[in-house]
Design an enzyme around this catalytic site. Structure first.
Site, PDB file in Angstrom:
ATOM      1  N   CYS A  66      -3.626   1.440   9.246  1.00  0.00           N
ATOM      2  CA  CYS A  66      -4.720   0.484   9.429  1.00  0.00           C
ATOM      3  C   CYS A  66      -4.995   0.192  10.893  1.00  0.00           C
ATOM      4  CB  CYS A  66      -4.451  -0.804   8.658  1.00  0.00           C
ATOM      5  SG  CYS A  66      -2.868  -1.569   9.058  1.00  0.00           S
ATOM      6  N   LYS A  86       4.859  -5.419  -6.290  1.00  0.00           N
ATOM      7  CA  LYS A  86       4.344  -4.215  -6.942  1.00  0.00           C
ATOM      8  C   LYS A  86       3.942  -3.200  -5.875  1.00  0.00           C
ATOM      9  CE  LYS A  86       0.375  -2.683  -8.200  1.00  0.00           C
ATOM     10  NZ  LYS A  86       0.588  -1.217  -8.067  1.00  0.00           N
ATOM     11  N   PRO A  87       4.653  -2.078  -5.798  1.00  0.00           N
ATOM     12  CA  PRO A  87       4.264  -1.031  -4.854  1.00  0.00           C
ATOM     13  C   PRO A  87       3.065  -0.246  -5.363  1.00  0.00           C
ATOM     14  CG  PRO A  87       6.162  -0.324  -6.129  1.00  0.00           C
ATOM     15  CD  PRO A  87       5.873  -1.738  -6.543  1.00  0.00           C
ATOM     16  N   ALA A  88       2.462   0.545  -4.492  1.00  0.00           N
ATOM     17  CA  ALA A  88       1.343   1.406  -4.888  1.00  0.00           C
ATOM     18  C   ALA A  88       1.806   2.391  -5.952  1.00  0.00           C
ATOM     19  CB  ALA A  88       0.808   2.154  -3.672  1.00  0.00           C
ATOM     20  N   GLU A 119      -3.539  -9.001   4.450  1.00  0.00           N
ATOM     21  CA  GLU A 119      -3.519  -8.092   5.608  1.00  0.00           C
ATOM     22  C   GLU A 119      -4.235  -6.831   5.152  1.00  0.00           C
ATOM     23  OE1 GLU A 119      -3.434  -5.519   7.982  1.00  0.00           O
ATOM     24  OE2 GLU A 119      -1.409  -5.008   7.318  1.00  0.00           O
ATOM     25  N   GLU A 146     -13.625   2.451   7.488  1.00  0.00           N
ATOM     26  CA  GLU A 146     -12.290   2.890   7.887  1.00  0.00           C
ATOM     27  C   GLU A 146     -12.035   4.256   7.252  1.00  0.00           C
ATOM     28  OE1 GLU A 146      -7.750   1.118   7.911  1.00  0.00           O
ATOM     29  OE2 GLU A 146      -9.053   0.640   6.221  1.00  0.00           O
ATOM     30  N   SER A 175      -6.598  -2.436   1.116  1.00  0.00           N
ATOM     31  CA  SER A 175      -7.985  -2.289   1.541  1.00  0.00           C
ATOM     32  C   SER A 175      -8.713  -3.628   1.490  1.00  0.00           C
ATOM     33  CB  SER A 175      -8.700  -1.293   0.642  1.00  0.00           C
ATOM     34  OG  SER A 175      -8.821  -1.816  -0.680  1.00  0.00           O
ATOM     35  N   PRO A 206       0.824  -1.217   0.000  1.00  0.00           N
ATOM     36  CA  PRO A 206       0.000   0.000   0.000  1.00  0.00           C
ATOM     37  C   PRO A 206       0.854   1.262   0.000  1.00  0.00           C
ATOM     38  CG  PRO A 206       0.214  -0.784   2.230  1.00  0.00           C
ATOM     39  CD  PRO A 206       1.009  -1.735   1.372  1.00  0.00           C
ATOM     40  N   TRP A 207       0.167   2.415  -0.021  1.00  0.00           N
ATOM     41  CA  TRP A 207       0.860   3.690  -0.125  1.00  0.00           C
ATOM     42  C   TRP A 207       1.137   4.361   1.216  1.00  0.00           C
ATOM     43  CZ3 TRP A 207      -2.710   6.650   2.199  1.00  0.00           C
ATOM     44  CH2 TRP A 207      -4.062   6.457   1.917  1.00  0.00           C
TER      45      TRP A 207
END
Length: 447
Positions: free
Chosen positions: A264, A157-159, A230, A350, A209, A132-133
């Site tokens: 999170c 793979k990153p955000a 996660e 959230e 998410s 995630p970012w």
């Protein structure tokens, strides 16, 4: 589209771009990982440990480079990045370096007459990973370190908004690992979909998410890939009427607004016992008004949060904040909202922003019921001086982590992961390492 713009969230200005990986790029990365796996799977724990320790040292030696890249893409406080996130990332590499040499599961014995059985714990294969970012570097480390320690190879793979620190980490890792063990592919959601759908990876690990996790699980099912999910959180913070209001409010606001609430496990869903409710709200508001937070990740995230604020029900009370801060970048005013009910959208969703929601409760049972009354189950905290209450409530809370009189600390030795729509699979700890292994039974006939 061959490239995506990179935007500084503190200014809203474009400062660069990243390539968008499509089918050929994804396939190349996966095939490189598959080729490397044929030899890396046979590496010794000692060899893996040495490589991970070297990566940890190099990461800390180049801390300024990582901080510069990540702060430009996230708007994080550079001092916090250097004092907290980079040392923690190096520590995770060092933990899994040690864990590589102590992987449990080996056993042997005679369970059938004339036969000896033994168990082997083996690497799974090529692991597709998506991060995630909100914590680009740290989440990449959480993914790569246990997978490589267990003998797997990875394609990560990153955000699309925060790729640069992961790219640098991949380049750094290549100095200490055989070619193809760690591969980075950049791009958008379609790039991630291509990676998940590729037939070669044996497992997909994602932090993101709930929506993204559900999509990954569906796609992985077509080829029966293992999944490690996660996902989002919506952490309840149960405040009982025996607390020290000042110290509890200090701790909760710090845990709620860290990283602009884009965490999170953020302590943003506060439930307060009736006797101290008004006093506690006042304490939260005073601290929120004095707080300074970084920007949200993107214009899209800012608009999403503003939409939640616009749709607040009539019974909600906005004590402070709730609006965009300034006209440059993607900042939201630190916000406290009370008077909320369990079925309100902003309670069930959230928020992922510097927003604290407050609900009141009467009895212990009512507090626990409200805390558990959301789909997510990642993290929670209990604030009380009553030891018996701590024991009861920590059992009854349906969350993967329960903090007591604190909120947010993590240790590499302890697992991080949740229940329900927060997914399944644990990061960190020996449990996280085991998630990247498979168990094989070998039975040998005696003479």
């Amino acid at each position: 589209m061959n490239a995506l713009d990179l935007v500084n969230p503190a200014t809203g200005e474009v400062f660069g771009s990243i390539p968008v990986g499509r089918e050929s790029e994804v396939d190349t990365a996966v095939q490189n990982a598959a080729k490397a796996f044929t030899t890396w799977r046979r590496s010794t724990p000692m060899e893996r440990q040495a490589a991970l320790l070297a990566i940890a040292d190099a990461l800390q030696a180049r801390a300024d480079e990582f901080a510069d890249l990540e702060c430009r893409e996230t708007g994080k406080d550079r001092a916090v990045m250097l004092s907290d996130e980079i040392p923690q990332s190096a520590d995770v590499f060092r933990f899994f370096a040690g864990a590589a040499r102590t992987l449990p599961g080996a056993s042997a014995g005679e369970y059938l007459a004339g036969h000896t059985s033994s168990l082997r714990r083996e690497p799974v294969g090529v692991i597709a990973q998506i991060t995630p970012w909100n914590y680009p570097l740290m989440m990449a480390v959480w993914k790569i370190a246990p997978a490589v320690a267990a003998g797997n190879t990875v394609v990560i793979k990153p955000a699309d908004t925060t790729p640069s620190s992961t790219v640098l980490l991949g380049e750094l890792a290549a100095d200490f690992l055989p070619e193809g063990v760690v591969n980075v592919v950049t791009g958008d959601r379609d790039t991630g979909r291509l990676l998940v759908a590729h037939p070669v990876p044996a497992m997909v690990s994602i932090t993101g998410s709930t929506r993204a996790g559900i999509e990954v699980a569906r796609a992985a099912a077509d080829t029966l890939k293992r999944t490690h999910l996660e996902l989002g959180g919506n952490a309840p913070v149960l405040v009982f009427d025996d607390v020290d209001v000042v110290s509890a409010a200090d701790g909760i606001i710090a845990a709620a607004f860290y990283n602009a609430g884009q965490d999170c496990t953020a302590a943003t869903r506060v439930l307060v016992q009736e006797r101290v409710h008004d006093e506690f709200v006042n304490a939260l508001v005073a601290r929120a008004k004095a707080a300074k937070t970084g920007p949200l990740n993107s214009a899209v995230q800012l608009e999403r949060v503003l939409g939640l604020m616009d749709r607040l029900p009539g019974h909600a009370v906005v004590h402070c904040g709730g609006k965009r801060l300034g006209d440059r970048g993607f900042f939201l005013e630190p916000t406290v909202v009370s008077g909320l009910r369990q079925d309100d959208e902003i309670v069930q969703e959230e928020v992922f922003a510097p927003v604290v929601t407050v609900q009141r409760f009467g009895t212990e049972e009512e507090g626990v019921t409200s805390a558990n009354g959301v789909p997510q189950g990642l993290a929670s905290s209990v604030w009380t001086t009553d030891a018996g209450r701590v024991a009861r409530v920590s059992i009854d809370l349906d969350f993967g982590c329960v903090w007591v009189n604190t909120h947010g600390p993590l240790a590499a030795e302890m697992p991080h992961g949740g229940f329900g729509q927060s997914g399944y699979g644990k990061d960190l700890s020996m449990i996280g390492l085991e998630d990247y292994t498979r168990v094989k039974h070998v039975m040998t006939k005696l003479a």
